[in-house]
Design a protein around this motif. Structure first.
Motif, PDB file in Angstrom:
ATOM      1  N   GLY A 104       0.243  -0.998   0.480  1.00  0.00           N
ATOM      2  CA  GLY A 104      -0.260   0.209   0.222  1.00  0.00           C
ATOM      3  C   GLY A 104       0.449   1.238  -0.097  1.00  0.00           C
ATOM      4  O   GLY A 104       0.454   2.293  -0.123  1.00  0.00           O
ATOM      5  N   GLN A 105       2.345   1.269   0.198  1.00  0.00           N
ATOM      6  CA  GLN A 105       3.047   2.343   0.208  1.00  0.00           C
ATOM      7  C   GLN A 105       2.943   3.098  -1.289  1.00  0.00           C
ATOM      8  O   GLN A 105       2.566   4.577  -0.695  1.00  0.00           O
ATOM      9  N   PRO A 106       2.476   2.715  -2.468  1.00  0.00           N
ATOM     10  CA  PRO A 106       2.611   3.652  -3.382  1.00  0.00           C
ATOM     11  C   PRO A 106       1.060   4.406  -3.286  1.00  0.00           C
ATOM     12  O   PRO A 106       1.077   5.850  -4.084  1.00  0.00           O
ATOM     13  N   PHE A 107       0.748   3.860  -2.414  1.00  0.00           N
ATOM     14  CA  PHE A 107      -0.918   4.235  -2.618  1.00  0.00           C
ATOM     15  C   PHE A 107      -1.113   5.743  -1.481  1.00  0.00           C
ATOM     16  O   PHE A 107      -2.967   5.688  -1.440  1.00  0.00           O
ATOM     17  N   LEU A 108      -0.641   5.763  -0.736  1.00  0.00           N
ATOM     18  CA  LEU A 108      -1.264   6.287   0.554  1.00  0.00           C
ATOM     19  C   LEU A 108      -1.778   7.614   0.738  1.00  0.00           C
ATOM     20  O   LEU A 108      -1.475   8.715  -0.131  1.00  0.00           O
ATOM     21  N   GLY A 109      -2.898   7.876   0.667  1.00  0.00           N
ATOM     22  CA  GLY A 109      -3.658   8.957   0.752  1.00  0.00           C
ATOM     23  C   GLY A 109      -4.656   9.088  -0.737  1.00  0.00           C
ATOM     24  O   GLY A 109      -5.366  10.236  -0.626  1.00  0.00           O
ATOM     25  N   ALA A 205     -11.518  -4.783   3.885  1.00  0.00           N
ATOM     26  CA  ALA A 205     -12.075  -4.801   2.547  1.00  0.00           C
ATOM     27  C   ALA A 205     -12.960  -4.005   2.563  1.00  0.00           C
ATOM     28  O   ALA A 205     -12.745  -2.378   1.819  1.00  0.00           O
ATOM     29  N   TYR A 206     -14.241  -3.764   3.696  1.00  0.00           N
ATOM     30  CA  TYR A 206     -14.864  -3.003   4.011  1.00  0.00           C
ATOM     31  C   TYR A 206     -14.601  -1.831   4.814  1.00  0.00           C
ATOM     32  O   TYR A 206     -14.656  -0.242   4.085  1.00  0.00           O
ATOM     33  N   LEU A 207     -13.793  -1.616   5.095  1.00  0.00           N
ATOM     34  CA  LEU A 207     -12.600  -0.099   6.048  1.00  0.00           C
ATOM     35  C   LEU A 207     -11.787  -0.129   4.635  1.00  0.00           C
ATOM     36  O   LEU A 207     -11.775   1.698   4.952  1.00  0.00           O
ATOM     37  N   SER A 208     -11.444   0.070   3.423  1.00  0.00           N
ATOM     38  CA  SER A 208     -10.802   0.371   2.958  1.00  0.00           C
ATOM     39  C   SER A 208     -11.148   0.674   1.908  1.00  0.00           C
ATOM     40  O   SER A 208     -10.902   1.760   1.064  1.00  0.00           O
ATOM     41  N   ILE A 209     -12.262   0.569   0.873  1.00  0.00           N
ATOM     42  CA  ILE A 209     -12.976   0.717   0.012  1.00  0.00           C
ATOM     43  C   ILE A 209     -14.336   1.285   0.170  1.00  0.00           C
ATOM     44  O   ILE A 209     -15.260   1.879  -1.308  1.00  0.00           O
ATOM     45  N   PRO A 213     -12.749   4.884   2.377  1.00  0.00           N
ATOM     46  CA  PRO A 213     -12.057   4.630   0.770  1.00  0.00           C
ATOM     47  C   PRO A 213     -11.015   5.710   0.393  1.00  0.00           C
ATOM     48  O   PRO A 213     -10.819   6.272  -0.730  1.00  0.00           O
ATOM     49  N   LEU A 214      -9.916   5.354   0.911  1.00  0.00           N
ATOM     50  CA  LEU A 214      -8.499   5.870   0.842  1.00  0.00           C
ATOM     51  C   LEU A 214      -7.539   4.990   1.009  1.00  0.00           C
ATOM     52  O   LEU A 214      -7.647   4.648   2.306  1.00  0.00           O
ATOM     53  N   TRP A 215      -6.249   4.949   0.453  1.00  0.00           N
ATOM     54  CA  TRP A 215      -5.614   4.095   1.659  1.00  0.00           C
ATOM     55  C   TRP A 215      -4.959   4.754   2.675  1.00  0.00           C
ATOM     56  O   TRP A 215      -4.181   5.901   2.845  1.00  0.00           O
ATOM     57  N   GLN A 216      -5.179   4.066   4.002  1.00  0.00           N
ATOM     58  CA  GLN A 216      -3.917   4.553   5.451  1.00  0.00           C
ATOM     59  C   GLN A 216      -3.191   3.499   5.992  1.00  0.00           C
ATOM     60  O   GLN A 216      -4.051   2.372   5.522  1.00  0.00           O
ATOM     61  N   GLU A 217      -2.393   3.251   6.235  1.00  0.00           N
ATOM     62  CA  GLU A 217      -1.767   2.242   7.133  1.00  0.00           C
ATOM     63  C   GLU A 217      -2.623   1.164   7.790  1.00  0.00           C
ATOM     64  O   GLU A 217      -2.252  -0.216   8.272  1.00  0.00           O
ATOM     65  N   ASP A 218      -3.175   2.144   8.929  1.00  0.00           N
ATOM     66  CA  ASP A 218      -3.591   1.552  10.293  1.00  0.00           C
ATOM     67  C   ASP A 218      -5.144   1.648   9.570  1.00  0.00           C
ATOM     68  O   ASP A 218      -6.055   1.595  10.972  1.00  0.00           O
ATOM     69  N   VAL A 219      -5.362   1.560   8.551  1.00  0.00           N
ATOM     70  CA  VAL A 219      -6.760   1.431   8.054  1.00  0.00           C
ATOM     71  C   VAL A 219      -7.744   0.331   9.082  1.00  0.00           C
ATOM     72  O   VAL A 219      -9.024   0.282   9.574  1.00  0.00           O
ATOM     73  N   VAL A 220      -6.956  -0.898   9.762  1.00  0.00           N
ATOM     74  CA  VAL A 220      -7.865  -1.954  10.780  1.00  0.00           C
ATOM     75  C   VAL A 220      -7.554  -1.271  12.229  1.00  0.00           C
ATOM     76  O   VAL A 220      -8.430  -1.871  12.661  1.00  0.00           O
ATOM     77  N   ASN A 221      -6.887  -1.273  11.976  1.00  0.00           N
ATOM     78  CA  ASN A 221      -6.390  -0.672  13.777  1.00  0.00           C
ATOM     79  C   ASN A 221      -6.438  -1.173  14.966  1.00  0.00           C
ATOM     80  O   ASN A 221      -7.831  -0.895  15.710  1.00  0.00           O
TER      81      ASN A 221
END
Length: 308
Positions: A104-109, A205-209, A213-221
């Motif tokens: 996910g690093q290239p897609f942050l934000g 997947a529900y959290l990220s899409i 709906p944007l990528w962040q590293e701590d999305v599951v948290n």
């Protein structure tokens, strides 16, 4: 009130998928603490697929496959090679966290394409959506929420009304006796561990899409760890998991809601509530005496057929 309860349902969806997945895994006798890692794998792969294909159906399928792939690693190590289930699960969480950060690093934000997010907008179910109180809370949601309802119903029917569900519980309660009765232990364990992983991937997947709906590293948290505790709280019952996930979903958003109302208490204090509740569940679970509240008898025990 209806708006808050509807938000609790939404917040509980990732927990519901992960909890049902974890309880299915545990019912077959395997304790997989890698739920957080599998959710992250599902989240990042769903996000990457959405960015690459803009196809919501493929996005959901890839999320399930990613979660199942993480579970397959766990299954090979614990079922085939008899490694320690607790250690392997923790390692899977570490692996999933690193995997998600790397991919996910290239897609942050970066935001999910509108072709995907538009598919998951809220839609009212005809007739059901018009029921007073229940309609706005449960039946004016997005299709992913409705998918979670289907998962709960199918899991409950499978576990309590089918021969395969009976066999599933037999494997978890007494693996040796189930093996002696002709049940294919290895097949049952692999299939249900992979199903558990797939559901965890869908929760991530529900959290990220949908939810964020944007990528962040701590999305599951930390939701994966809450799901592990929720399995105990709901006594390995998918129907109870539905209500438990709504409760903990509500706890996770209560702080934000109270801040909107102007309550002068730190947001971070409220953010701690779900995790404090998780700790209390684990502590209180040691005092449960009822049989239906107890874990499967062979949970976390590797099965050595030679010792039968």
């Amino acid at each position: 009130m209806e708006g808050f309860l509807a938000a609790c349902v939404v917040a509980g969806v990732p927990l519901l998928f992960a909890t049902v997945g974890a309880l299915i895994t545990e019912k077959v006798g395997n304790s997989n603490l890698g739920v957080e890692g599998m959710m992250l794998m599902g989240a990042v792969m769903a996000y990457v697929t959405a960015m690459a294909t803009k196809n919501p159906f493929l996005t959901v399928v890839v999320a399930a496959v990613a979660g199942a792939a993480g579970a397959l690693i766990y299954a090979i190590l614990t079922i085939t090679f008899k490694s320690n289930q607790i250690v392997t699960g923790l390692t899977l969480t570490i692996f999933g966290t690193g995997f998600a950060k790397f991919v996910g690093q290239p897609f942050l934000g970066k935001a999910v394409p509108s072709e995907v997010t538009n598919f998951f907008v809220k839609k009212s179910i005809p007739v059901l959506g018009d029921i007073p109180f229940l309609g706005p809370v449960f039946f004016r949601q997005d299709v992913y929420v409705y998918l979670s309802y289907i998962v709960v119903i199918v899991a409950a029917i499978y576990m309590y009304k089918t021969r395969w569900g009976t066999n599933l519980k037999a494997v978890g309660e007494n693996t040796a006796a189930a093996d002696a009765s002709g049940i294919n232990i290895t097949l049952y364990k692999y299939v249900h561990v992979l199903i558990g992983g797939a559901l965890s991937g869908l929760g991530g997947a529900y959290l990220s899409i949908v939810r964020i709906p944007l990528w962040q590293e701590d999305v599951v948290n930390g939701r994966g760890w809450i799901a592990v505790a929720l399995v105990i709280f709901v006594a390995w019952n998918p129907i109870k998991a539905f209500f438990g996930s709504i409760l903990f979903g509500g706890l996770s958003i209560a702080g934000m809601r109270l801040q909107v109302l102007g309550v002068g208490i730190s947001q971070y204090l409220f953010d701690m509530i779900p995790y404090i509740a998780t700790i209390l569940i684990v502590i209180l679970s040691t005092h449960k005496k009822r049989k239906e509240s107890q874990p499967p008898a062979d949970l976390s025990n590797n099965y050595f057929r030679e010792e039968r």
